[in-house]
Scaffold this motif. Structure first.
Motif, PDB file in Angstrom:
ATOM      1  N   TYR A  34      59.202  -7.405   6.469  1.00  0.00           N
ATOM      2  CA  TYR A  34      60.321  -8.779   6.903  1.00  0.00           C
ATOM      3  C   TYR A  34      60.412  -8.349   8.380  1.00  0.00           C
ATOM      4  CZ  TYR A  34      64.673 -11.107   7.541  1.00  0.00           C
ATOM      5  OH  TYR A  34      65.617 -11.962   7.865  1.00  0.00           O
ATOM      6  N   ALA A  35      60.409  -9.686   8.951  1.00  0.00           N
ATOM      7  CA  ALA A  35      60.744  -9.853  10.603  1.00  0.00           C
ATOM      8  C   ALA A  35      61.504 -11.077  10.665  1.00  0.00           C
ATOM      9  CB  ALA A  35      59.466  -9.851  11.206  1.00  0.00           C
ATOM     10  N   GLU A  36      62.471 -10.873  11.737  1.00  0.00           N
ATOM     11  CA  GLU A  36      63.220 -12.108  11.958  1.00  0.00           C
ATOM     12  C   GLU A  36      63.593 -12.125  13.364  1.00  0.00           C
ATOM     13  OE1 GLU A  36      67.331 -11.663  10.015  1.00  0.00           O
ATOM     14  OE2 GLU A  36      67.946 -10.527  11.805  1.00  0.00           O
ATOM     15  N   TRP A  37      63.932 -13.194  14.096  1.00  0.00           N
ATOM     16  CA  TRP A  37      64.091 -13.484  15.713  1.00  0.00           C
ATOM     17  C   TRP A  37      65.377 -13.968  15.373  1.00  0.00           C
ATOM     18  CZ3 TRP A  37      63.091 -12.256  20.248  1.00  0.00           C
ATOM     19  CH2 TRP A  37      63.611 -13.260  21.274  1.00  0.00           C
ATOM     20  N   LEU A  38      66.195 -13.368  16.602  1.00  0.00           N
ATOM     21  CA  LEU A  38      67.480 -13.909  16.859  1.00  0.00           C
ATOM     22  C   LEU A  38      67.629 -14.299  18.459  1.00  0.00           C
ATOM     23  CD1 LEU A  38      70.345 -14.493  15.927  1.00  0.00           C
ATOM     24  CD2 LEU A  38      71.057 -12.000  16.159  1.00  0.00           C
ATOM     25  N   GLU A  39      67.961 -15.365  18.720  1.00  0.00           N
ATOM     26  CA  GLU A  39      67.957 -15.771  20.154  1.00  0.00           C
ATOM     27  C   GLU A  39      68.898 -14.821  20.765  1.00  0.00           C
ATOM     28  OE1 GLU A  39      66.784 -17.655  23.342  1.00  0.00           O
ATOM     29  OE2 GLU A  39      66.203 -17.757  21.419  1.00  0.00           O
ATOM     30  N   GLY A  40      68.308 -14.139  22.032  1.00  0.00           N
ATOM     31  CA  GLY A  40      69.450 -13.280  22.931  1.00  0.00           C
ATOM     32  C   GLY A  40      69.266 -12.002  22.396  1.00  0.00           C
ATOM     33  N   ASP A  41      68.223 -11.567  21.315  1.00  0.00           N
ATOM     34  CA  ASP A  41      68.112 -10.461  20.741  1.00  0.00           C
ATOM     35  C   ASP A  41      66.817 -10.041  20.764  1.00  0.00           C
ATOM     36  OD1 ASP A  41      68.792  -7.585  19.839  1.00  0.00           O
ATOM     37  OD2 ASP A  41      70.421  -8.301  18.542  1.00  0.00           O
ATOM     38  N   SER A  42      66.452  -8.660  20.422  1.00  0.00           N
ATOM     39  CA  SER A  42      65.001  -8.449  20.041  1.00  0.00           C
ATOM     40  C   SER A  42      64.465  -8.885  18.788  1.00  0.00           C
ATOM     41  CB  SER A  42      64.774  -6.922  20.495  1.00  0.00           C
ATOM     42  OG  SER A  42      65.611  -6.091  19.686  1.00  0.00           O
ATOM     43  N   LEU A  43      63.153  -8.749  18.553  1.00  0.00           N
ATOM     44  CA  LEU A  43      62.522  -9.014  17.146  1.00  0.00           C
ATOM     45  C   LEU A  43      62.942  -7.980  16.320  1.00  0.00           C
ATOM     46  CD1 LEU A  43      60.766 -10.904  15.746  1.00  0.00           C
ATOM     47  CD2 LEU A  43      58.997  -9.582  16.102  1.00  0.00           C
ATOM     48  N   TYR A  44      63.522  -8.098  15.283  1.00  0.00           N
ATOM     49  CA  TYR A  44      63.745  -7.329  13.871  1.00  0.00           C
ATOM     50  C   TYR A  44      62.645  -7.193  13.239  1.00  0.00           C
ATOM     51  CZ  TYR A  44      65.798  -5.001   9.967  1.00  0.00           C
ATOM     52  OH  TYR A  44      66.011  -3.989   8.907  1.00  0.00           O
ATOM     53  N   ILE A  45      61.932  -5.905  12.904  1.00  0.00           N
ATOM     54  CA  ILE A  45      60.741  -5.471  12.022  1.00  0.00           C
ATOM     55  C   ILE A  45      61.136  -4.638  11.247  1.00  0.00           C
ATOM     56  CG2 ILE A  45      58.541  -4.922  12.132  1.00  0.00           C
ATOM     57  CD1 ILE A  45      58.073  -5.895  14.775  1.00  0.00           C
ATOM     58  N   ASN A  46      60.759  -4.927   9.681  1.00  0.00           N
ATOM     59  CA  ASN A  46      60.697  -4.024   8.706  1.00  0.00           C
ATOM     60  C   ASN A  46      59.521  -4.152   8.182  1.00  0.00           C
ATOM     61  OD1 ASN A  46      63.786  -2.729   7.048  1.00  0.00           O
ATOM     62  ND2 ASN A  46      61.529  -2.449   6.228  1.00  0.00           N
ATOM     63  N   THR A  47      58.883  -2.641   8.297  1.00  0.00           N
ATOM     64  CA  THR A  47      57.457  -2.606   7.754  1.00  0.00           C
ATOM     65  C   THR A  47      57.654  -2.183   6.233  1.00  0.00           C
ATOM     66  OG1 THR A  47      57.138  -0.306   8.484  1.00  0.00           O
ATOM     67  CG2 THR A  47      56.529  -2.026  10.142  1.00  0.00           C
ATOM     68  N   TYR A  48      56.413  -2.061   5.480  1.00  0.00           N
ATOM     69  CA  TYR A  48      56.434  -1.502   4.235  1.00  0.00           C
ATOM     70  C   TYR A  48      56.976  -0.291   4.084  1.00  0.00           C
ATOM     71  CZ  TYR A  48      54.813  -6.119   2.352  1.00  0.00           C
ATOM     72  OH  TYR A  48      54.688  -7.349   2.117  1.00  0.00           O
ATOM     73  N   SER A  49      56.551   0.426   4.993  1.00  0.00           N
ATOM     74  CA  SER A  49      56.679   1.940   4.935  1.00  0.00           C
ATOM     75  C   SER A  49      58.062   2.453   5.587  1.00  0.00           C
ATOM     76  CB  SER A  49      55.737   2.558   5.859  1.00  0.00           C
ATOM     77  OG  SER A  49      55.415   2.140   7.142  1.00  0.00           O
ATOM     78  N   SER A  50      58.684   1.332   6.064  1.00  0.00           N
ATOM     79  CA  SER A  50      60.077   1.800   6.874  1.00  0.00           C
ATOM     80  C   SER A  50      60.928   2.373   5.542  1.00  0.00           C
ATOM     81  CB  SER A  50      60.690   0.539   7.411  1.00  0.00           C
ATOM     82  OG  SER A  50      59.883   0.228   8.457  1.00  0.00           O
TER      83      SER A  50
END
Length: 228
Positions: free
Chosen positions: A212-228
């Motif tokens: 899962y990855a999401e983008w929020l304006e004014g913030d960094s890219l949030y990333i969640n890998t399968y191994s997280s």
């Protein structure tokens, strides 16, 4: 015809009060803490009474008998779970942590037969529109989600501190189950090359590694890998 109406009325009234009594005996957990077992029990109990009422070959005694037997079985299970703690996990289920330290536990989601879309829906029902706000997320045995927000997103809010409000942006999901959502990426105003570069800064060379990855304006890219 009048006799049929009389018997039907009698069975309806009897079934109504029988279910009312059973509900009172079993307690409020039938509604407020509805587990999968409770849900199935309620369906079966209602089906038994319904069939007994509308089947001409079944009399009033069957309605009462069916309600008593099934209600006794449900009550016995409730008694077991209260008396013997070891039976609770099997009969009622147990909570599971699906978001841990801000990361989605993909393996736990699989065990609970839940996908990321269902998780997002449960979060939105808690007025949480971004997973980055959550420190812990616990899937309860009745299917609801309890969350503990990260410190930065807890109260007090800006209004309490008399701070100037800012425009709020809706998070945009860019990667879901290892696949890039092209339409969402276009909506964010960025292109594939930008996304690849962002992933590379996190040491990720293939989007299929990302759960899962999401983008929020004014913030960094949030990333969640399968191994997280």
């Amino acid at each position: 015809m009048n006799t049929n109406f009389f018997y039907l009325t009698t069975e309806l009234i009897t079934g109504f009060f029988a279910l009312l009594v059973i509900t009172k005996v079993l307690g409020k957990t039938q509604i407020t803490q509805l587990t999968p077992f409770d849900f199935i029990s309620a369906l079966v109990l209602g089906e038994l009474v319904g069939n007994a009422i509308y089947d001409k070959d079944i009399g009033l005694n069957y309605v009462i008998y069916a309600v008593i037997v099934w209600g006794t079985l449900i009550y016995s299970v409730e008694w077991l779970t209260q008396k013997y703690k070891g039976t609770r996990n099997f009969l009622q289920g147990k909570p599971s942590i699906v978001i841990r330290e801000g990361n989605i536990d993909y393996q736990q989601l699989k065990k609970d037969h839940m996908d990321i879309n269902q998780l997002q829906q449960l979060l939105r029902q808690k007025d949480v529109f971004s997973i980055r706000e959550v420190q812990y997320g616990i899937l309860e045995s009745n299917g609801s989600l309890s969350i503990l927000k990260k410190d930065n997103y807890e109260q007090p809010n800006k209004k309490d501190l008399n701070m100037q409000s800012q425009h709020v942006f809706l998070p945009i999901t860019l990667i879901l189950d290892g696949e890039i959502l092209v339409d969402n990426l276009r909506e964010s105003g960025y292109n594939l090359a930008w996304l690849k570069q962002q992933l590379f800064t996190y040491g990720i060379t293939d989007e299929k590694e990302v759960f899962y990855a999401e983008w929020l304006e004014g913030d960094s890219l949030y990333i969640n890998t399968y191994s997280s």
